[in-house]
Motif scaffolding. Structure first.
Motif, PDB file in Angstrom:
ATOM      1  N   ILE A   1       0.877  -1.163   0.000  1.00  0.00           N
ATOM      2  CA  ILE A   1       0.000   0.000   0.000  1.00  0.00           C
ATOM      3  C   ILE A   1       0.916   1.215   0.000  1.00  0.00           C
ATOM      4  CG2 ILE A   1      -1.852   1.220   1.212  1.00  0.00           C
ATOM      5  CD1 ILE A   1      -2.681  -1.596   0.436  1.00  0.00           C
ATOM      6  N   VAL A   2       0.953   1.935  -1.118  1.00  0.00           N
ATOM      7  CA  VAL A   2       1.836   3.091  -1.208  1.00  0.00           C
ATOM      8  C   VAL A   2       1.052   4.320  -1.655  1.00  0.00           C
ATOM      9  CG1 VAL A   2       3.952   1.766  -1.596  1.00  0.00           C
ATOM     10  CG2 VAL A   2       2.567   2.462  -3.539  1.00  0.00           C
ATOM     11  N   ASP A   3       1.536   5.459  -1.248  1.00  0.00           N
ATOM     12  CA  ASP A   3       0.934   6.736  -1.583  1.00  0.00           C
ATOM     13  C   ASP A   3       1.600   7.231  -2.869  1.00  0.00           C
ATOM     14  OD1 ASP A   3       0.277   9.412  -1.823  1.00  0.00           O
ATOM     15  OD2 ASP A   3       0.399   9.801   0.319  1.00  0.00           O
ATOM     16  N   PRO A   4       0.806   7.486  -3.933  1.00  0.00           N
ATOM     17  CA  PRO A   4       1.432   7.922  -5.181  1.00  0.00           C
ATOM     18  C   PRO A   4       2.238   9.219  -5.027  1.00  0.00           C
ATOM     19  CG  PRO A   4      -0.980   8.070  -5.327  1.00  0.00           C
ATOM     20  CD  PRO A   4      -0.651   7.348  -4.054  1.00  0.00           C
ATOM     21  N   THR A   5       1.903  10.024  -4.034  1.00  0.00           N
ATOM     22  CA  THR A   5       2.653  11.273  -3.851  1.00  0.00           C
ATOM     23  C   THR A   5       4.053  11.022  -3.292  1.00  0.00           C
ATOM     24  OG1 THR A   5       1.800  11.676  -1.618  1.00  0.00           O
ATOM     25  CG2 THR A   5       0.527  12.588  -3.447  1.00  0.00           C
ATOM     26  N   GLU A   6       4.303   9.803  -2.768  1.00  0.00           N
ATOM     27  CA  GLU A   6       5.634   9.469  -2.254  1.00  0.00           C
ATOM     28  C   GLU A   6       6.554   8.931  -3.346  1.00  0.00           C
ATOM     29  OE1 GLU A   6       5.182   6.812   1.054  1.00  0.00           O
ATOM     30  OE2 GLU A   6       3.944   8.239   2.165  1.00  0.00           O
ATOM     31  N   ALA A   7       5.993   8.660  -4.531  1.00  0.00           N
ATOM     32  CA  ALA A   7       6.792   8.129  -5.637  1.00  0.00           C
ATOM     33  C   ALA A   7       7.586   9.274  -6.266  1.00  0.00           C
ATOM     34  CB  ALA A   7       5.882   7.466  -6.669  1.00  0.00           C
ATOM     35  N   GLN A   8       8.901   9.115  -6.264  1.00  0.00           N
ATOM     36  CA  GLN A   8       9.799  10.140  -6.817  1.00  0.00           C
ATOM     37  C   GLN A   8      10.135   9.770  -8.257  1.00  0.00           C
ATOM     38  OE1 GLN A   8      13.615  10.197  -4.861  1.00  0.00           O
ATOM     39  NE2 GLN A   8      14.487  11.625  -6.345  1.00  0.00           N
ATOM     40  N   PHE A   9       9.728  10.600  -9.214  1.00  0.00           N
ATOM     41  CA  PHE A   9       9.959  10.309 -10.634  1.00  0.00           C
ATOM     42  C   PHE A   9      11.448  10.389 -10.947  1.00  0.00           C
ATOM     43  CE2 PHE A   9      10.033  11.662 -15.180  1.00  0.00           C
ATOM     44  CZ  PHE A   9       9.517  10.500 -15.711  1.00  0.00           C
ATOM     45  N   LEU A  10      11.986   9.305 -11.537  1.00  0.00           N
ATOM     46  CA  LEU A  10      13.410   9.247 -11.854  1.00  0.00           C
ATOM     47  C   LEU A  10      13.703   9.424 -13.336  1.00  0.00           C
ATOM     48  CD1 LEU A  10      14.530   6.245  -9.620  1.00  0.00           C
ATOM     49  CD2 LEU A  10      14.897   8.681  -9.181  1.00  0.00           C
ATOM     50  N   GLY A  11      12.692   9.223 -14.173  1.00  0.00           N
ATOM     51  CA  GLY A  11      12.918   9.400 -15.597  1.00  0.00           C
ATOM     52  C   GLY A  11      12.189   8.378 -16.433  1.00  0.00           C
ATOM     53  N   GLU A  12      12.342   8.547 -17.741  1.00  0.00           N
ATOM     54  CA  GLU A  12      11.705   7.660 -18.713  1.00  0.00           C
ATOM     55  C   GLU A  12      12.793   6.871 -19.422  1.00  0.00           C
ATOM     56  OE1 GLU A  12       9.166   8.395 -22.739  1.00  0.00           O
ATOM     57  OE2 GLU A  12       8.600   9.576 -20.983  1.00  0.00           O
ATOM     58  N   PHE A  13      12.597   5.567 -19.531  1.00  0.00           N
ATOM     59  CA  PHE A  13      13.597   4.680 -20.114  1.00  0.00           C
ATOM     60  C   PHE A  13      12.910   3.733 -21.092  1.00  0.00           C
ATOM     61  CE2 PHE A  13      14.891   5.921 -15.891  1.00  0.00           C
ATOM     62  CZ  PHE A  13      16.213   6.309 -16.057  1.00  0.00           C
ATOM     63  N   SER A  14      13.648   3.311 -22.107  1.00  0.00           N
ATOM     64  CA  SER A  14      13.107   2.350 -23.072  1.00  0.00           C
ATOM     65  C   SER A  14      14.111   1.229 -23.301  1.00  0.00           C
ATOM     66  CB  SER A  14      12.800   3.033 -24.407  1.00  0.00           C
ATOM     67  OG  SER A  14      11.738   3.956 -24.255  1.00  0.00           O
ATOM     68  N   ALA A  15      13.582   0.050 -23.607  1.00  0.00           N
ATOM     69  CA  ALA A  15      14.427  -1.104 -23.911  1.00  0.00           C
ATOM     70  C   ALA A  15      13.565  -2.151 -24.609  1.00  0.00           C
ATOM     71  CB  ALA A  15      15.030  -1.691 -22.637  1.00  0.00           C
ATOM     72  N   ILE A  16      14.241  -3.144 -25.175  1.00  0.00           N
ATOM     73  CA  ILE A  16      13.529  -4.283 -25.752  1.00  0.00           C
ATOM     74  C   ILE A  16      12.808  -5.009 -24.610  1.00  0.00           C
ATOM     75  CG2 ILE A  16      13.854  -6.502 -26.932  1.00  0.00           C
ATOM     76  CD1 ILE A  16      14.345  -4.005 -28.681  1.00  0.00           C
ATOM     77  N   ALA A  17      11.553  -5.386 -24.844  1.00  0.00           N
ATOM     78  CA  ALA A  17      10.772  -6.084 -23.821  1.00  0.00           C
ATOM     79  C   ALA A  17      11.378  -7.462 -23.543  1.00  0.00           C
ATOM     80  CB  ALA A  17       9.327  -6.233 -24.271  1.00  0.00           C
TER      81      ALA A  17
END
Length: 134
Positions: free
Chosen positions: A57-73
């Motif tokens: 159970i986590v609060d979305p406001t506690e999530a610190q955005f680190l960036g957007e990344f892409s890779a082969i699935a």
């Protein structure tokens, strides 16, 4: 190439280790998280997935955005994953549920024997190591 949009967590435990998960019927360990549903924000998707997969159970406001990344699935041939990555510091116990077969807490150096998803291996763990040494 088709793209899967996901939200994933760099979950950091009280001892500084990070959590990797392996889905049932697959080989690769990766960050917990999952697909972003239509009309859902990445943070909301992450909170939903962490609850479904790990009982967190986590609060979305506690999530610190680190960036957007892409890779082969790792598990869907012909697909690329586009990941919105968030850091979450958690002290709760995790309980593998839904499609999660195995969880492992690793430190910055403890992943050599694991089969890692490309996104985890090439982008997220190097970022984790840089955060740990900062």
């Amino acid at each position: 190439m088709k793209v899967i949009r996901i939200a994933a967590a760099l979950l950091i435990g009280p001892d500084g280790r990070t959590l990797l998960v392996r889905k049932r019927g697959t080989q690769a360990f990766m960050q917990p998280g999952g697909k972003i549903d239509a009309g859902e924000s990445a943070a909301v998707a992450l909170v939903r997935e962490l609850n479904e997969e790990l009982g967190l159970i986590v609060d979305p406001t506690e999530a610190q955005f680190l960036g957007e990344f892409s890779a082969i699935a790792a598990n869907e041939p012909g697909f690329e994953v586009n990941c919105q990555l968030y850091r979450l510091d958690v002290a709760q116990d995790v309980m593998p549920a839904a499609e999660i077969e195995e969880v492992v807490w690793v430190d910055a150096g403890g992943t050599d024997e694991l089969h890692l998803a490309p996104l985890t291996r090439d982008s997220i763990l190097p970022l984790y190591r840089s955060l740990q040494s900062a």
